[in-house]
Design an enzyme around this catalytic site. Structure first.
Site, PDB file in Angstrom:
ATOM      1  N   ASN A  33       0.829  -1.204   0.000  1.00  0.00           N
ATOM      2  CA  ASN A  33       0.000   0.000   0.000  1.00  0.00           C
ATOM      3  C   ASN A  33       0.866   1.258   0.000  1.00  0.00           C
ATOM      4  O   ASN A  33       0.592   2.230  -0.712  1.00  0.00           O
ATOM      5  CB  ASN A  33      -0.909   0.028   1.229  1.00  0.00           C
ATOM      6  CG  ASN A  33      -1.800  -1.194   1.351  1.00  0.00           C
ATOM      7  OD1 ASN A  33      -1.987  -1.934   0.390  1.00  0.00           O
ATOM      8  ND2 ASN A  33      -2.332  -1.419   2.542  1.00  0.00           N
ATOM      9  N   TRP A 102      -5.186 -15.721   6.700  1.00  0.00           N
ATOM     10  CA  TRP A 102      -4.765 -17.075   6.332  1.00  0.00           C
ATOM     11  C   TRP A 102      -3.436 -16.920   5.593  1.00  0.00           C
ATOM     12  O   TRP A 102      -3.389 -16.521   4.440  1.00  0.00           O
ATOM     13  CB  TRP A 102      -5.802 -17.735   5.423  1.00  0.00           C
ATOM     14  CG  TRP A 102      -7.134 -17.938   6.067  1.00  0.00           C
ATOM     15  CD1 TRP A 102      -7.579 -19.068   6.703  1.00  0.00           C
ATOM     16  CD2 TRP A 102      -8.212 -16.992   6.144  1.00  0.00           C
ATOM     17  NE1 TRP A 102      -8.868 -18.885   7.161  1.00  0.00           N
ATOM     18  CE2 TRP A 102      -9.277 -17.619   6.844  1.00  0.00           C
ATOM     19  CE3 TRP A 102      -8.392 -15.679   5.699  1.00  0.00           C
ATOM     20  CZ2 TRP A 102     -10.493 -16.975   7.097  1.00  0.00           C
ATOM     21  CZ3 TRP A 102      -9.600 -15.034   5.954  1.00  0.00           C
ATOM     22  CH2 TRP A 102     -10.621 -15.700   6.648  1.00  0.00           C
ATOM     23  N   ARG A 103      -2.331 -17.200   6.276  1.00  0.00           N
ATOM     24  CA  ARG A 103      -1.017 -16.914   5.664  1.00  0.00           C
ATOM     25  C   ARG A 103       0.032 -17.969   6.016  1.00  0.00           C
ATOM     26  O   ARG A 103       1.233 -17.721   5.894  1.00  0.00           O
ATOM     27  CB  ARG A 103      -0.541 -15.525   6.080  1.00  0.00           C
ATOM     28  CG  ARG A 103      -0.239 -15.433   7.537  1.00  0.00           C
ATOM     29  CD  ARG A 103       0.049 -14.084   8.125  1.00  0.00           C
ATOM     30  NE  ARG A 103       0.427 -12.978   7.311  1.00  0.00           N
ATOM     31  CZ  ARG A 103       0.129 -11.708   7.614  1.00  0.00           C
ATOM     32  NH1 ARG A 103      -0.583 -11.439   8.696  1.00  0.00           N
ATOM     33  NH2 ARG A 103       0.543 -10.712   6.852  1.00  0.00           N
ATOM     34  N   ASN A 165       4.295  -0.474  12.882  1.00  0.00           N
ATOM     35  CA  ASN A 165       3.017  -1.113  12.526  1.00  0.00           C
ATOM     36  C   ASN A 165       2.799  -2.411  13.314  1.00  0.00           C
ATOM     37  O   ASN A 165       2.754  -3.510  12.756  1.00  0.00           O
ATOM     38  CB  ASN A 165       2.963  -1.382  11.024  1.00  0.00           C
ATOM     39  CG  ASN A 165       1.534  -1.474  10.507  1.00  0.00           C
ATOM     40  OD1 ASN A 165       0.578  -1.289  11.251  1.00  0.00           O
ATOM     41  ND2 ASN A 165       1.396  -1.773   9.229  1.00  0.00           N
ATOM     42  N   ASP A 259      -0.703   3.690   5.897  1.00  0.00           N
ATOM     43  CA  ASP A 259       0.108   3.340   4.726  1.00  0.00           C
ATOM     44  C   ASP A 259       0.072   4.454   3.682  1.00  0.00           C
ATOM     45  O   ASP A 259       1.097   4.796   3.086  1.00  0.00           O
ATOM     46  CB  ASP A 259      -0.397   2.041   4.090  1.00  0.00           C
ATOM     47  CG  ASP A 259      -0.510   0.902   5.086  1.00  0.00           C
ATOM     48  OD1 ASP A 259       0.247   0.899   6.074  1.00  0.00           O
ATOM     49  OD2 ASP A 259      -1.353   0.016   4.869  1.00  0.00           O
TER      50      ASP A 259
END
Length: 304
Positions: A33, A102-103, A165, A259
């Site tokens: 982003n 979901w990673r 972040n 961002d």
């Protein structure tokens, strides 16, 4: 003056609520982003590249095509067999967002595994930006590989920018999280923290405490974002400068507020070095972004 900006991190498949029970698919992620908005506002003689990793599946191909169409370079994105992009879903309530992720098989977790590839990308760039999410998804050995290259870049005068972040769900151990975030700051010449993260996870009682802690870590330039309360800058040995936020009548979606601020700030700052003017411009862009759905708002919507 021409230059090269490199953003390092993870781009994911984004699912967002649409009409009825439908979902809209896009691609986003904090570091991408930022690259998107930096590309939007940088002059044509600046290049913006994304450093990450994707799989060899259909969704990875779609992601690469999408990134390229935004004008962000994909030459530094590695392809890894038997991996795929991560996925997240945005849940909105009164303009505020929460996420489901979901990673587990995200290729981006391996983005720093090729140290030579990483060094080539960093050495070719003038400005490098990364985030706490970038660090959170990497194995400890890969974190050190990345930070080692960024320390080298800082030492030779490149602008190394870090947005902490902080997303605690990505970290298994909170002590390791704080230690690693601090190490990321030490490798950087500019840090762009959000005050609510800093007070929650580091116990800072006020913005002065956040600035002081990052100065003790060796960061020269600090931009503390405090949502609707505005932005405070401390550059070098100069006094603090405060930039008010831009009022927003209706908040639609706060996704990518920070961002978009980061990308717009850097796009202006690298052109003339005026931090206050860059922050004021970035505040206007962030205010426009949160008046629209999704992380990546087209430029024509920001000018309307």
């Amino acid at each position: 003056m021409a230059g090269k900006l490199l953003s390092i991190g993870e781009c994911m498949v984004e699912l967002m609520q649409a009409e009825g029970d439908l979902l809209r698919k896009s691609f986003a992620g904090d570091s991408f982003n930022t690259a998107y908005y930096a590309r939007m506002f940088l002059p044509p003689d600046w290049s913006v590249d994304y450093f990450s990793a994707v799989g060899t599946d259909t969704v990875s191909e779609e992601m690469l095509d999408f990134i390229a169409k935004t004008g962000v370079g994909t030459d530094y994105i590695r392809r890894i067999e038997n991996r795929s992009p991560g996925l997240y879903m945005i849940h909105l309530k009164d303009g505020e967002r929460s996420f489901s992720y979901w990673r587990s098989q995200s290729a981006a977790k391996l983005l720093a595994d090729d140290a030579g590839h990483l060094r080539s990308a960093v050495e070719a760039s003038d400005v490098i930006i990364f985030s706490g999410i970038t660090l959170a998804i990497l194995a400890p050995s890969s974190v050190e590989t990345l930070l080692s290259e960024l320390r080298r870049a800082k030492a030779v005068g490149k602008l190394v920018v870090f947005d902490p972040n902080i997303r605690p769900r990505l970290w298994d151990d909170k002590t390791y999280m704080r230690t690693t975030i601090s190490a990321g700051a030490r490798a950087s010449s500019m840090v762009m923290p959000s005050f609510d993260d800093e007070t929650t996870h580091f116990g800072d009682t006020d913005i002065a405490a956040t600035i002081g802690r990052y100065r003790e870590l060796g960061v020269e330039n600090i931009i503390v974002k405090d949502g609707a309360k505005g932005v405070t800058l401390r550059f070098g040995e100069g006094p603090d400068a405060f930039i008010a936020s831009v009022p927003v009548d209706t908040i639609i979606d706060t996704t990518s507020a920070g961002d978009s601020f980061n990308g717009a700030f850097l796009a202006r700052y690298v052109q003339d070095g005026n931090g206050k003017a860059a922050a004021a411009f970035a505040a206007r862009i962030a205010a426009a972004v949160i008046g629209h759905h999704g992380a990546l708002v087209p430029v024509e919507n920001l000018n309307s």
